[in-house]
Structure formats: C-alpha cells, structure tokens
Design an enzyme around this catalytic site. Structure first.
Site, PDB file in Angstrom:
ATOM      1  N   PRO A  11      -6.822  -2.255   1.556  1.00 30.71           N
ATOM      2  CA  PRO A  11      -6.529  -2.490   2.970  1.00 30.71           C
ATOM      3  C   PRO A  11      -5.408  -1.624   3.534  1.00 30.71           C
ATOM      4  O   PRO A  11      -4.399  -1.389   2.875  1.00 30.71           O
ATOM      5  CB  PRO A  11      -6.145  -3.968   3.013  1.00 30.71           C
ATOM      6  CG  PRO A  11      -5.730  -4.302   1.628  1.00 30.71           C
ATOM      7  CD  PRO A  11      -6.586  -3.445   0.735  1.00 30.71           C
ATOM      8  N   ASN A  12      -5.651  -1.199   4.764  1.00 30.13           N
ATOM      9  CA  ASN A  12      -4.697  -0.453   5.597  1.00 30.13           C
ATOM     10  C   ASN A  12      -4.511   1.004   5.178  1.00 30.13           C
ATOM     11  O   ASN A  12      -3.827   1.760   5.868  1.00 30.13           O
ATOM     12  CB  ASN A  12      -3.331  -1.165   5.661  1.00 30.13           C
ATOM     13  CG  ASN A  12      -3.460  -2.560   6.221  1.00 30.13           C
ATOM     14  OD1 ASN A  12      -4.027  -2.728   7.292  1.00 30.13           O
ATOM     15  ND2 ASN A  12      -2.986  -3.566   5.504  1.00 30.13           N
ATOM     16  N   ARG A  19       0.579   5.263   9.463  1.00 32.41           N
ATOM     17  CA  ARG A  19       1.140   3.992   8.985  1.00 32.41           C
ATOM     18  C   ARG A  19       2.450   4.244   8.225  1.00 32.41           C
ATOM     19  O   ARG A  19       2.432   4.883   7.157  1.00 32.41           O
ATOM     20  CB  ARG A  19       0.129   3.333   8.047  1.00 32.41           C
ATOM     21  CG  ARG A  19       0.629   2.093   7.371  1.00 32.41           C
ATOM     22  CD  ARG A  19      -0.281   1.662   6.241  1.00 32.41           C
ATOM     23  NE  ARG A  19       0.244   0.467   5.622  1.00 32.41           N
ATOM     24  CZ  ARG A  19      -0.051   0.056   4.400  1.00 32.41           C
ATOM     25  NH1 ARG A  19      -0.904   0.734   3.666  1.00 32.41           N
ATOM     26  NH2 ARG A  19       0.493  -1.041   3.918  1.00 32.41           N
ATOM     27  N   TYR A  24       4.893   6.065   3.313  1.00 33.46           N
ATOM     28  CA  TYR A  24       3.643   6.529   2.704  1.00 33.46           C
ATOM     29  C   TYR A  24       3.357   8.019   2.926  1.00 33.46           C
ATOM     30  O   TYR A  24       2.378   8.536   2.386  1.00 33.46           O
ATOM     31  CB  TYR A  24       2.475   5.690   3.241  1.00 33.46           C
ATOM     32  CG  TYR A  24       2.608   4.219   2.898  1.00 33.46           C
ATOM     33  CD1 TYR A  24       2.606   3.790   1.570  1.00 33.46           C
ATOM     34  CD2 TYR A  24       2.770   3.253   3.891  1.00 33.46           C
ATOM     35  CE1 TYR A  24       2.753   2.451   1.237  1.00 33.46           C
ATOM     36  CE2 TYR A  24       2.910   1.910   3.573  1.00 33.46           C
ATOM     37  CZ  TYR A  24       2.908   1.517   2.242  1.00 33.46           C
ATOM     38  OH  TYR A  24       3.053   0.192   1.913  1.00 33.46           O
ATOM     39  N   ASN A  75      -6.246   2.229  -5.763  1.00 39.07           N
ATOM     40  CA  ASN A  75      -5.088   1.816  -4.975  1.00 39.07           C
ATOM     41  C   ASN A  75      -5.520   0.560  -4.234  1.00 39.07           C
ATOM     42  O   ASN A  75      -6.133   0.634  -3.161  1.00 39.07           O
ATOM     43  CB  ASN A  75      -4.633   2.900  -3.997  1.00 39.07           C
ATOM     44  CG  ASN A  75      -3.339   2.491  -3.291  1.00 39.07           C
ATOM     45  OD1 ASN A  75      -2.926   1.328  -3.354  1.00 39.07           O
ATOM     46  ND2 ASN A  75      -2.695   3.427  -2.619  1.00 39.07           N
ATOM     47  N   ALA A  78      -2.281  -3.990  -0.695  1.00 40.88           N
ATOM     48  CA  ALA A  78      -1.650  -5.326  -0.743  1.00 40.88           C
ATOM     49  C   ALA A  78      -2.380  -6.309  -1.653  1.00 40.88           C
ATOM     50  O   ALA A  78      -1.756  -7.249  -2.166  1.00 40.88           O
ATOM     51  CB  ALA A  78      -1.538  -5.883   0.665  1.00 40.88           C
ATOM     52  N   HIS A  81      -1.034  -7.422  -5.048  1.00 42.56           N
ATOM     53  CA  HIS A  81      -0.009  -8.457  -5.202  1.00 42.56           C
ATOM     54  C   HIS A  81      -0.545  -9.874  -5.015  1.00 42.56           C
ATOM     55  O   HIS A  81       0.203 -10.837  -5.155  1.00 42.56           O
ATOM     56  CB  HIS A  81       1.119  -8.203  -4.198  1.00 42.56           C
ATOM     57  CG  HIS A  81       1.542  -6.763  -4.146  1.00 42.56           C
ATOM     58  ND1 HIS A  81       2.052  -6.104  -5.248  1.00 42.56           N
ATOM     59  CD2 HIS A  81       1.498  -5.827  -3.151  1.00 42.56           C
ATOM     60  CE1 HIS A  81       2.311  -4.841  -4.917  1.00 42.56           C
ATOM     61  NE2 HIS A  81       1.969  -4.653  -3.661  1.00 42.56           N
ATOM     62  N   ASP A  88      -9.905 -10.342 -12.110  1.00 46.96           N
ATOM     63  CA  ASP A  88     -11.078 -10.754 -12.899  1.00 46.96           C
ATOM     64  C   ASP A  88     -12.145  -9.662 -12.912  1.00 46.96           C
ATOM     65  O   ASP A  88     -12.762  -9.401 -13.951  1.00 46.96           O
ATOM     66  CB  ASP A  88     -11.667 -12.053 -12.335  1.00 46.96           C
ATOM     67  CG  ASP A  88     -10.811 -13.271 -12.658  1.00 46.96           C
ATOM     68  OD1 ASP A  88      -9.894 -13.146 -13.505  1.00 46.96           O
ATOM     69  OD2 ASP A  88     -11.044 -14.341 -12.066  1.00 46.96           O
ATOM     70  N   GLU A  99      -4.229   2.520 -12.146  1.00 48.17           N
ATOM     71  CA  GLU A  99      -3.663   1.864 -10.955  1.00 48.17           C
ATOM     72  C   GLU A  99      -2.778   2.885 -10.233  1.00 48.17           C
ATOM     73  O   GLU A  99      -1.990   3.581 -10.879  1.00 48.17           O
ATOM     74  CB  GLU A  99      -2.808   0.671 -11.379  1.00 48.17           C
ATOM     75  CG  GLU A  99      -2.171  -0.022 -10.193  1.00 48.17           C
ATOM     76  CD  GLU A  99      -0.961  -0.870 -10.535  1.00 48.17           C
ATOM     77  OE1 GLU A  99      -0.408  -0.741 -11.659  1.00 48.17           O
ATOM     78  OE2 GLU A  99      -0.550  -1.647  -9.673  1.00 48.17           O
ATOM     79  N   HIS A 101      -0.309   3.793  -6.657  1.00 48.25           N
ATOM     80  CA  HIS A 101       0.368   3.479  -5.383  1.00 48.25           C
ATOM     81  C   HIS A 101       1.113   4.717  -4.913  1.00 48.25           C
ATOM     82  O   HIS A 101       1.745   5.414  -5.718  1.00 48.25           O
ATOM     83  CB  HIS A 101       1.358   2.325  -5.552  1.00 48.25           C
ATOM     84  CG  HIS A 101       0.704   1.073  -6.033  1.00 48.25           C
ATOM     85  ND1 HIS A 101      -0.065   0.277  -5.205  1.00 48.25           N
ATOM     86  CD2 HIS A 101       0.661   0.501  -7.260  1.00 48.25           C
ATOM     87  CE1 HIS A 101      -0.545  -0.729  -5.911  1.00 48.25           C
ATOM     88  NE2 HIS A 101      -0.125  -0.615  -7.160  1.00 48.25           N
ATOM     89  N   LEU A 102       1.088   4.946  -3.603  1.00 46.01           N
ATOM     90  CA  LEU A 102       1.858   6.057  -3.029  1.00 46.01           C
ATOM     91  C   LEU A 102       3.351   5.788  -3.169  1.00 46.01           C
ATOM     92  O   LEU A 102       4.135   6.655  -3.546  1.00 46.01           O
ATOM     93  CB  LEU A 102       1.502   6.219  -1.545  1.00 46.01           C
ATOM     94  CG  LEU A 102       0.055   6.649  -1.272  1.00 46.01           C
ATOM     95  CD1 LEU A 102      -0.541   5.819  -0.162  1.00 46.01           C
ATOM     96  CD2 LEU A 102      -0.008   8.108  -0.933  1.00 46.01           C
ATOM     97  N   SER A 103       3.752   4.572  -2.812  1.00 51.13           N
ATOM     98  CA  SER A 103       5.154   4.170  -2.914  1.00 51.13           C
ATOM     99  C   SER A 103       5.401   3.563  -4.298  1.00 51.13           C
ATOM    100  O   SER A 103       4.466   3.450  -5.103  1.00 51.13           O
ATOM    101  CB  SER A 103       5.477   3.141  -1.823  1.00 51.13           C
ATOM    102  OG  SER A 103       4.741   1.941  -2.066  1.00 51.13           O
ATOM    103  N   ARG A 108      10.683  -2.012  -3.905  1.00 52.93           N
ATOM    104  CA  ARG A 108      10.593  -2.488  -2.523  1.00 52.93           C
ATOM    105  C   ARG A 108      10.836  -4.012  -2.460  1.00 52.93           C
ATOM    106  O   ARG A 108      11.641  -4.519  -3.231  1.00 52.93           O
ATOM    107  CB  ARG A 108       9.234  -2.065  -1.946  1.00 52.93           C
ATOM    108  CG  ARG A 108       9.078  -0.535  -1.916  1.00 52.93           C
ATOM    109  CD  ARG A 108       7.713  -0.110  -1.405  1.00 52.93           C
ATOM    110  NE  ARG A 108       7.510  -0.543  -0.022  1.00 52.93           N
ATOM    111  CZ  ARG A 108       6.322  -0.525   0.586  1.00 52.93           C
ATOM    112  NH1 ARG A 108       5.257  -0.084  -0.074  1.00 52.93           N
ATOM    113  NH2 ARG A 108       6.203  -0.935   1.835  1.00 52.93           N
TER     114      ARG A 108
END
Ligand code: DQA
Length: 149
Positions: A11-12, A19, A24, A75, A78, A81, A88, A99, A101-103, A108
């Site tokens: 998402p996003n 954004r 990011y 990626n 959200a 988390h 699953d 896995e 993530h950009l950040s 954070r």
C-alpha cells in the site's frame, strides 16, 4: 525451473515520488520498475512487477509466487507491521524471499518495529532508498543460482 522473479509492492507505494520524499526519495515506482526490468533482463530472467493497496490481493499474489516464480522481492509497506495473513502466505513459499524497505523501519516510529514479514523471509534489505530494489534483485538472483547449482 521458473525464471520469473516477482517484485511485489504494498500500500501507498504507488505514490512514491510525491509521498514523503524526505523519507522515501524522489524516484517513482515506474522509475524503479524500469531499472529492475533492465537489470533482470540482462541476467536472463523475466520480471513480474506489481503494486496493490489491498491486503487480500497481496495474499493471492504470494500464493501465485509459491506456484510459479524463482524468487520474491517483497515491499509489503505498512502491512509488514500488521498482517498475519501475509505472514501465513509467505510460509507457503519455498523460493527465496527478500524483504525490502526503502526506509529503515527500525529507526522510525515504535509501531514499525513489529514485523510479520522478516521472520518468514530469507533476508531483509532496508534503508537504501530506491537503490535497495537493485540490491534485492542482485541478492535474489544470487540465491536462485546457489539453489540451482
Ligand atoms: C516502507 C516502510 C513501512 O514502514 C511503511 O509503512 C511503508 C514503506 C518502506 O519501503 O520504507 O509504506 O515499506
């Protein structure tokens, strides 16, 4: 053996570029996809690059990965988390899962320290911005080569 690498975005991430660019970066998801496609084609593999804001769609795509991919770069944004459903689904995947993530979520807010993806991933790459996608592709293809030789 399948020679298709899946890169799945949650998402996003369709809003990358505008954004929170201070978090990011300024690359759009289209820019990132183009760079990954060049890299993967040069390595002789095919790319399935997708983004959705819907958790159930991510689950469906991860199940597809289990059936017809050589590796997954994920990626989950959200949902990383929050999503036991993604956790699953990832348990169904025997191929390498990176896995991404950009950040760096660990640096954070506290709520980003809960992570349902990392325990069922092969490895994690975070904090490198858009460059992390290239790193994840390199890592995934390397793991595929190790697995098949
Ligand atoms: C993210 C990190 C997540 O915590 C966040 O919810 C995102 C993006 C990243 O790429 O840095 O949407 O996955």
């Amino acid at each position: 053996m399948s020679k298709t690498l899946y890169i799945i975005n949650g998402p996003n991430l369709n809003r990358l570029g505008t954004r929170e660019p201070e978090v990011y970066g300024s690359a759009t998801l289209t820019d990132i996809e183009a760079a990954c496609r060049t890299q993967i084609q040069q390595a002789g593999f095919a790319l399935e690059f997708r983004q959705t804001n819907a958790e159930g769609e991510l689950v469906n795509w991860i199940q597809e990965v289990a059936d017809q991919s050589c590796a997954l770069v994920l990626n989950a944004a959200a949902y990383t988390h929050t999503s036991i459903a993604l956790h699953d689904a990832l348990k169904l995947v025997s191929q390498p899962v990176i896995e991404l993530h950009l950040s760096n979520p660990a640096a954070r807010e506290d709520f980003r320290r809960t992570n349902y993806v990392a325990p069922v991933a092969t490895a994690s790459i975070c904090g490198f911005g858009a460059m992390g996608y290239q790193m994840a592709v390199t890592a995934a293809l390397q793991l595929v080569k190790i697995k098949t030789t």
